[in-house]
Design an enzyme around this catalytic site. Structure first.
Site, PDB file in Angstrom:
ATOM      1  N   ARG A  36      -8.135  11.419   0.813  1.00 41.38           N
ATOM      2  CA  ARG A  36      -9.000  11.275  -0.366  1.00 41.38           C
ATOM      3  C   ARG A  36     -10.000  12.419  -0.475  1.00 41.38           C
ATOM      4  O   ARG A  36     -10.379  12.811  -1.581  1.00 41.38           O
ATOM      5  CB  ARG A  36      -9.730   9.930  -0.323  1.00 41.38           C
ATOM      6  CG  ARG A  36      -8.849   8.778  -0.778  1.00 41.38           C
ATOM      7  CD  ARG A  36      -9.610   7.486  -0.724  1.00 41.38           C
ATOM      8  NE  ARG A  36      -8.931   6.436  -1.487  1.00 41.38           N
ATOM      9  CZ  ARG A  36      -9.308   5.172  -1.513  1.00 41.38           C
ATOM     10  NH1 ARG A  36     -10.361   4.784  -0.816  1.00 41.38           N
ATOM     11  NH2 ARG A  36      -8.673   4.291  -2.243  1.00 41.38           N
ATOM     12  N   LYS A 222       1.702 -10.895  -1.826  1.00 47.18           N
ATOM     13  CA  LYS A 222       1.551 -12.016  -2.755  1.00 47.18           C
ATOM     14  C   LYS A 222       2.082 -11.707  -4.130  1.00 47.18           C
ATOM     15  O   LYS A 222       1.677 -10.720  -4.749  1.00 47.18           O
ATOM     16  CB  LYS A 222       0.069 -12.360  -2.881  1.00 47.18           C
ATOM     17  CG  LYS A 222      -0.534 -13.006  -1.670  1.00 47.18           C
ATOM     18  CD  LYS A 222      -1.986 -13.127  -1.953  1.00 47.18           C
ATOM     19  CE  LYS A 222      -2.689 -14.161  -1.137  1.00 47.18           C
ATOM     20  NZ  LYS A 222      -4.101 -14.180  -1.569  1.00 47.18           N
ATOM     21  N   GLY A 374      -2.826   2.763  -1.517  1.00 41.68           N
ATOM     22  CA  GLY A 374      -2.806   1.679  -0.542  1.00 41.68           C
ATOM     23  C   GLY A 374      -1.644   1.812   0.424  1.00 41.68           C
ATOM     24  O   GLY A 374      -1.365   2.906   0.920  1.00 41.68           O
ATOM     25  N   GLY A 397      -5.987  -0.514  -5.765  1.00 41.98           N
ATOM     26  CA  GLY A 397      -6.389  -1.416  -6.844  1.00 41.98           C
ATOM     27  C   GLY A 397      -6.479  -0.700  -8.184  1.00 41.98           C
ATOM     28  O   GLY A 397      -6.136  -1.250  -9.228  1.00 41.98           O
TER      29      GLY A 397
HETATM   30  C1  3PG Z   1     -10.350   1.187  -2.173  1.00 45.22           C
HETATM   31  O1  3PG Z   1     -10.204   1.719  -1.078  1.00 45.22           O
HETATM   32  O2  3PG Z   1      -9.637   0.255  -2.569  1.00 45.22           O
HETATM   33  C2  3PG Z   1     -11.387   1.772  -3.090  1.00 45.22           C
HETATM   34  O3  3PG Z   1     -12.174   2.690  -2.417  1.00 45.22           O
HETATM   35  C3  3PG Z   1     -12.217   0.691  -3.716  1.00 45.22           C
HETATM   36  O4  3PG Z   1     -12.854  -0.053  -2.719  1.00 45.22           O
HETATM   37  P1  3PG Z   1     -13.221  -1.578  -2.996  1.00 45.22           P
HETATM   38  O5  3PG Z   1     -11.930  -2.321  -3.136  1.00 45.22           O
HETATM   39  O6  3PG Z   1     -14.048  -2.012  -1.807  1.00 45.22           O
HETATM   40  O7  3PG Z   1     -14.017  -1.615  -4.281  1.00 45.22           O
END
Ligand code: 3PG
Ligand code: MG
Length: 417
Positions: A36, A222, A374, A397
């Site tokens: 990142r 899920k 992710g 997300g």
């Molecule tokens: C993540 O790693 O999913 C992002 O940095 C957002 O973090 P958060 O889900 O804690 O808001």
């Protein structure tokens, strides 16, 4: 994209306040995966090269918001960024904003870089989330004030706002949404960084003007997390390949015996109608690698959809791999979100590895591939296939939110062209 970017404005000599997503894994005070940070470098270097004063801000983890927690300091991140840039990156004080921060900034010269301490130390940062928990969906006047005070304090730090924090663009937090508005209200620009621009460009291309066949591969635990995604994608894709634990809820809805596999019972009925409506598009695993104990069990091959009472599915089997790989091989657009097995354990990683390898091959022959952040990004990174994919997102997300077609307020608030 319709949003203005850093390439559209002149920042020479200005104080540039830039939100990045440096929420990266740390161990023993060191950054263990700096992807990142690396991905934000083009924007950082562009601003530094313009002789602007760059003030960076990020969250790290999910602290309580009741003040500074030393174990979540951004110090290791400032250090790593300093190494990558070959110059000192000053770290702000624990209170994030205030007089001390302002003093550091006023001593900055063109080309200097500083990093504020983690923004979530201040309760004002995540206040907007609290609105959802209130009966009327709005912040109480007191909550509004905490949020507003933080927004105003941050707004004072810069003359230009840049959002290069794609991984956080699904959060309407103070540093993502209120701060750009404050800078705009003071007459300054609020624009996207090069990473945000790139992420949106690839996700947009994949979802809104895909070359066909368009294939999505979904995995993860899920199905309830992915319902909106499945229904949005069904209108756009030619095939959806589903693996991972979420496949067992769907297999159960189809009448298969799934043993001890993870099933969301309340989703079985809704999934029956989804499968009826889209049977020709959804491809589920037809064989499995299972085990009798999630943590320590040995792998057991299950030839066919049904498995014994004492078994739980951990990965897709060789026949499923063959089917999935052949669909991927003919795809022109590929979106992947979620591993198809418990790939952290080598004995259950074959499916996820085969999928990653097949996507890389299809991309070599001209397909556009977008990997959601992710776990799927982690799998691709582990296999060192990043460079063979069209784009590996830095947001889990956030990329999911975009693919679901949901609004992303931190992007919408930026200046448009
Ligand atoms: C993540 O790693 O999913 C992002 O940095 C957002 O973090 P958060 O889900 O804690 O808001
Ligand atoms: Mg998250």
């Amino acid at each position: 994209m319709p949003t203005k970017t850093i390439a559209d404005i002149d920042v020479a000599g200005k104080k540039v306040l830039m939100r990045v997503d440096f929420n990266v894994p740390l161990a023993e005070g060191k950054v263990t995966d700096d992807r990142r940070i690396q991905m934000a470098l083009p924007t950082i270097k562009k601003i530094v090269d313009a002789d602007a004063k760059l003030i960076l801000m990020s969250h790290l983890g999910r602290p309580s918001g009741k003040g500074f927690e030393a174990d979540l300091s951004l110090k290791p991140i400032a250090q790593r960024l300093g190494e990558l840039l070959g110059k000192e990156v000053k770290l702000g004080p624990p209170e994030v904003v205030g007089e001390q921060t302002e003093a550091i900034i006023s001593a900055m010269e063109g080309g200097d870089v500083m990093l504020l301490e983690k923004v979530r130390s201040d309760a004002g940062e995540t206040r907007p989330d609290k609105a959802k928990k209130n009966p009327d969906g709005k912040l109480t006047p007191e909550q509004e004030q905490t949020n507003q005070a933080f927004v105003e304090a941050m707004g004072r730090l810069g003359e230009v706002y840049v959002n290069d924090a794609f991984g956080t663009c699904h959060r309407k937090h103070a540093s993502m949404y209120g701060t750009p508005k404050a800078i705009q209200a003071a007459g300054g620009p609020a624009v996207a960084g090069l990473l945000v621009e790139k992420e949106i460009r690839y996700l947009h291309e994949a979802v809104d003007s895909p070359a066909h066949p368009f294939v999505a591969i979904l995995g993860g635990a899920k199905v309830s997390d992915k319902i909106k995604l499945i229904s949005t994608l069904l209108g756009k894709v030619d095939r959806i390949l589903i693996g991972g634990a979420m496949a067992y809820t769907l297999l159960k809805a189809k009448g298969a015996t799934v043993g001890k596999s993870l099933v969301e019972e309340d989703q079985v009925e809704p999934m029956k109608s989804l499968l009826d409506a889209a049977a020709d598009k959804i491809l589920l695993p037809c064989d499995h690698v299972a085990t009798d104990d999630f943590k320590e069990g040995k792998p057991v091959s299950v030839d066919g959809s049904d498995m014994g009472e004492d078994l739980m599915g951990m990965d897709i089997g060789p026949k499923s791999i063959e089917q999935f790989v052949s669909v991927i091989a003919s795809a022109k657009t590929i979106v992947w979100n979620g591993p198809v097995g418990v790939f952290e354990r080598p004995e259950f990683a074959a499916g996820t590895k085969a999928i990653a390898e097949a996507i890389a091959k299809a991309t070599d022959s001209g397909a556009v591939s977008v990997i959601g952040g992710g776990d799927s990004a982690a799998a691709v990174g582990q296999m060192q296939l990043d460079d063979r994919m069209t784009h590996v997102s830095t947001g889990g997300g956030a990329s999911l939110t975009y693919l679901e077609g949901k609004p992303m307020p931190p992007i919408e608030v930026l200046d448009s062209n």
